[in-house]
Design a protein around this motif. Structure first.
Motif, PDB file in Angstrom:
ATOM      1  N   ARG A  82       4.460   1.742  11.395  1.00 30.25           N
ATOM      2  CA  ARG A  82       4.837   3.119  11.675  1.00 30.25           C
ATOM      3  C   ARG A  82       4.386   3.515  13.071  1.00 30.25           C
ATOM      4  O   ARG A  82       4.708   4.578  13.549  1.00 30.25           O
ATOM      5  N   TYR A  83       3.592   2.709  13.719  1.00 27.97           N
ATOM      6  CA  TYR A  83       3.126   3.039  15.062  1.00 27.97           C
ATOM      7  C   TYR A  83       3.985   2.391  16.131  1.00 27.97           C
ATOM      8  O   TYR A  83       4.228   2.934  17.173  1.00 27.97           O
ATOM      9  N   GLN A  96      -5.664  10.852   0.762  1.00 31.50           N
ATOM     10  CA  GLN A  96      -5.264   9.500   0.375  1.00 31.50           C
ATOM     11  C   GLN A  96      -5.882   9.030  -0.937  1.00 31.50           C
ATOM     12  O   GLN A  96      -5.361   8.112  -1.559  1.00 31.50           O
ATOM     13  N   TRP A 127      -6.086  15.056   8.648  1.00 35.09           N
ATOM     14  CA  TRP A 127      -4.635  15.295   8.642  1.00 35.09           C
ATOM     15  C   TRP A 127      -4.096  16.328   7.665  1.00 35.09           C
ATOM     16  O   TRP A 127      -2.917  16.676   7.749  1.00 35.09           O
ATOM     17  N   ASN A 177      -9.996  12.894  12.734  1.00 37.70           N
ATOM     18  CA  ASN A 177      -9.537  11.526  12.578  1.00 37.70           C
ATOM     19  C   ASN A 177      -8.231  11.346  13.342  1.00 37.70           C
ATOM     20  O   ASN A 177      -7.255  12.062  13.095  1.00 37.70           O
ATOM     21  N   GLU A 178      -8.221  10.420  14.277  1.00 39.28           N
ATOM     22  CA  GLU A 178      -7.012  10.010  14.996  1.00 39.28           C
ATOM     23  C   GLU A 178      -6.177  11.186  15.494  1.00 39.28           C
ATOM     24  O   GLU A 178      -5.013  11.363  15.077  1.00 39.28           O
ATOM     25  N   ASN A 233     -11.099   3.574  15.624  1.00 38.82           N
ATOM     26  CA  ASN A 233     -10.258   2.991  14.570  1.00 38.82           C
ATOM     27  C   ASN A 233      -9.401   1.944  15.256  1.00 38.82           C
ATOM     28  O   ASN A 233      -8.580   2.278  16.122  1.00 38.82           O
ATOM     29  N   TYR A 282      -6.682  -1.280  14.839  1.00 39.16           N
ATOM     30  CA  TYR A 282      -5.801  -2.081  13.983  1.00 39.16           C
ATOM     31  C   TYR A 282      -5.049  -3.179  14.738  1.00 39.16           C
ATOM     32  O   TYR A 282      -4.843  -4.253  14.219  1.00 39.16           O
ATOM     33  N   TRP A 306       2.044  -5.518  11.064  1.00 41.07           N
ATOM     34  CA  TRP A 306       1.119  -5.392  12.193  1.00 41.07           C
ATOM     35  C   TRP A 306       0.562  -6.769  12.561  1.00 41.07           C
ATOM     36  O   TRP A 306       0.163  -7.550  11.695  1.00 41.07           O
ATOM     37  N   GLU A 350     -12.820   2.687  11.453  1.00 41.79           N
ATOM     38  CA  GLU A 350     -11.803   2.043  10.604  1.00 41.79           C
ATOM     39  C   GLU A 350     -11.390   0.716  11.211  1.00 41.79           C
ATOM     40  O   GLU A 350     -11.262   0.598  12.438  1.00 41.79           O
ATOM     41  N   TRP A 380     -11.440  -0.232   6.436  1.00 36.18           N
ATOM     42  CA  TRP A 380     -10.400   0.608   5.836  1.00 36.18           C
ATOM     43  C   TRP A 380      -9.615  -0.281   4.899  1.00 36.18           C
ATOM     44  O   TRP A 380      -8.930  -1.173   5.358  1.00 36.18           O
ATOM     45  N   TRP A 390       0.214   7.448   3.452  1.00 31.84           N
ATOM     46  CA  TRP A 390       1.028   8.454   4.130  1.00 31.84           C
ATOM     47  C   TRP A 390       2.529   8.248   3.857  1.00 31.84           C
ATOM     48  O   TRP A 390       2.906   8.115   2.703  1.00 31.84           O
ATOM     49  N   PHE A 424      -4.484  -1.451   1.467  1.00 33.22           N
ATOM     50  CA  PHE A 424      -5.512  -1.767   2.466  1.00 33.22           C
ATOM     51  C   PHE A 424      -6.898  -1.972   1.832  1.00 33.22           C
ATOM     52  O   PHE A 424      -7.879  -2.162   2.534  1.00 33.22           O
TER      53      PHE A 424
HETATM   54  C1  NOJ Z   1      -5.451   5.156  10.170  1.00 34.41           C
HETATM   55  C2  NOJ Z   1      -5.687   6.369   9.333  1.00 34.41           C
HETATM   56  O1  NOJ Z   1      -6.836   7.052   9.729  1.00 34.41           O
HETATM   57  C3  NOJ Z   1      -5.689   6.091   7.851  1.00 34.41           C
HETATM   58  O2  NOJ Z   1      -5.505   7.315   7.214  1.00 34.41           O
HETATM   59  C4  NOJ Z   1      -4.623   5.075   7.524  1.00 34.41           C
HETATM   60  O3  NOJ Z   1      -4.479   4.906   6.148  1.00 34.41           O
HETATM   61  C5  NOJ Z   1      -4.984   3.765   8.173  1.00 34.41           C
HETATM   62  N1  NOJ Z   1      -5.065   3.946   9.604  1.00 34.41           N
HETATM   63  C6  NOJ Z   1      -4.012   2.633   7.901  1.00 34.41           C
HETATM   64  O4  NOJ Z   1      -2.778   2.934   8.444  1.00 34.41           O
END
Ligand code: NOJ
Length: 491
Positions: free
Chosen positions: A22-23, A62, A164, A207-208, A334, A336, A367, A394, A443, A451, A459
């Motif tokens: 999604r990113y 979540q 969020w 967060n983010e 965070n 990834y 990813w 994360e 995470w 989301w 995860f």
């Molecule tokens: C970032 C977010 O903070 C978290 O809510 C999300 O589930 C994870 N990354 C994985 O995408």
């Protein structure tokens, strides 16, 4: 030692996942790109400082469920998830992992895994159902019980003030693009710091922030689903104001609070040797990685734009430079994946585009697994911000492995163990090279609501059977528990 060839070989054996990120989009690129200089990954030799905090992370929407219980008001995620077509499979967080009722079981799992830090977030709408005004005591009581249970289990609570779930009532008044939201947020942050600050000392304000402003207001794939560059830029400025103001409100309410934020960060290398791509990669770093960190520390925007920052569009007013400042006590990262950045004159304001390479293994959600990126971003931030205290807030991966049909108490997930081995080894290398990293949060503790992807991406260190709310510790959870007890990876 796993060298690069073994690492990539494993990826072929293990196969690639399905969905796209999604990113960013994962694209196959020449196998040599960005690969040549990667050092071998030293799992056996990885060392962590004494008292390193091994933890896991979750977030209110979540995992909690109980979306209408004990006076909670609706958030933008309740609205978004209940809108047809927004979330895969029509999944909602109405029940999620039911952690609102099962938190004791979850904390017992953390204890079983020898964890020493639990990152969790507070749902604003449990505290102030419509975002402003009187406090819902039942909401405070829930988080108070949660914190007490963590402390009793010997686990440090690390509390995120906003992950969020903006109150819908505030979105109805314009949401984050509305400048007034920063004051409402600071009030709320002060309320929770006062209520829990006697027991919680480590706080993340946001967060983010890049993710929830960009995905929420620019490309619209997250709540509230609005799609306008200008709204995103306004939202980003309000969030910067909110971060500074909340920092001060929380310090006033709880002077011993140690306050940071958890920022999404992905190192971005230029896609070619051209000067234009190099400059684009710097704009990318300024926007995607440090737009909310640089601004807090320096009181001005970093060079994220092709020209001057569009202060008029963002709604910057005289005096804002002071409001946005927050001398954060620690920086949360965070991590990834990594990106490759190209100059893209057609993209408004920032004029870059990014892709995720697909040289390393690919996870279930598309990813790329790239442990070296964690080293790169941690060492870069450590240098740029004068060796701050860093926590990895994360890091993790989605794979769909679950309990074995023939042995339902076992859930082997070897690719996740390999993911964590690689990333933790690279984190240890960053520490060896001088970064002051105090803790690491996988995470996530539990499979949970991902989301817009609903429950399709897992995860967790712990498998959740969402129908029966049954938890099964995956092999990665058992492995991580041993690592947490040993403080090294040689387990
Ligand atoms: C970032 C977010 O903070 C978290 O809510 C999300 O589930 C994870 N990354 C994985 O995408």
């Amino acid at each position: 030692m796993i060298d690069r060839r073994q690492f990539l070989g494993n990826s072929l054996l293990l196969g690639a996942g399905a969905a796209l990120s999604r990113y960013a989009r994962a694209l196959p690129i020449a196998a040599s790109a960005g690969a040549a200089a990667m050092p071998p990954i030293d799992v056996a030799g990885a060392r962590f400082p004494p008292n390193f905090l091994w933890g896991s992370a979750t977030a209110s929407y979540q995992v909690e469920g109980a979306w209408q219980e004990d006076g909670k008001g609706p958030s933008i995620w309740d609205t978004f998830a209940h809108t047809v077509g927004k979330v895969k499979g029509g999944d909602t967080g109405d029940v999620a992992c039911d952690s609102y009722h099962r938190y004791k079981e979850d904390i017992a799992l953390m204890k079983q895994l020898n964890l020493k830090s639990a990152r969790f977030s507070i749902a604003w709408t449990r505290i102030q159902p419509s975002g402003t005004g009187s406090v819902n005591q039942k909401g405070i009581d829930f988080y108070s019980r949660y914190v007490d249970a963590l402390l009793e289990a010997g686990i440090r609570p690390m509390c995120t003030v906003f992950h969020w779930d903006l109150p819908q009532a505030l979105e109805d008044q314009g949401g984050w693009p509305n400048r007034d939201t920063y004051k409402a947020f600071a009030d709320y942050a002060g309320i929770v710091a006062k209520a829990l600050g006697d027991r919680v000392t480590t706080w993340a304000i946001f967060n983010e922030p890049w993710v929830f402003t960009y995905l929420g207001y620019c490309n619209g794939i997250h709540a509230p689903g609005r799609k306008d560059w200008k709204l995103f830029l306004k939202a980003a400025h309000t969030v910067n104001l909110a971060q500074g103001e909340a920092f001060r409100a929380m310090k006033a309410a709880s002077p011993k609070a140690k306050i940071g934020s958890a920022f999404s960060m992905s190192p971005g290398a230029p896609a070619s040797d051209s000067a234009a791509d190099h400059a684009a990669a710097e704009r990318y770093h300024a926007m995607n990685n440090v737009f909310f960190l640089y601004t807090a520390i320096h009181g001005e925007y970093p060079k994220a734009f092709a020209g001057d920052p569009p202060h008029d569009v963002m709604g910057v007013q005289q005096g804002d430079s002071k409001i946005v400042q927050a001398p954060l006590d620690w920086i949360g990262i965070n991590y990834y994946n990594r990106h490759l950045i190209s100059n893209a004159p057609d993209v408004p304001y920032v004029q870059y585009s990014d892709i995720m390479p697909a040289v390393g293994p690919i996870t279930y959600n598309g990813w790329e697994v790239w442990p070296w990126g964690l080293y790169d971003i941690v060492t870069r931030i450590s240098k740029e911000y004068n060796r701050p205290i860093i926590e990895i807030t994360e890091n993790g991966c989605a794979y769909s492995d679950g309990p074995l049909p023939e042995d339902p108490l076992r859930a082997p997930d070897p690719r996740r163990i390999e993911f964590y081995q690689g990333h933790l080894a690279e984190l240890a290398r960053a520490i060896k090279d001088g970064a002051d990293v105090r803790g690491y949060h996988a995470w996530s503790l539990l499979d949970n609501y991902e989301w817009a992807e609903g429950y399709s991406q897992r995860f967790g260190l712990v498998y959740v059977d969402f129908r029966h709310q049954k938890r099964t510790v995956k092999d990665s959870g058992l492995w991580y528990g041993k690592v947490a007890a040993a403080n090294h990876l040689n387990v």
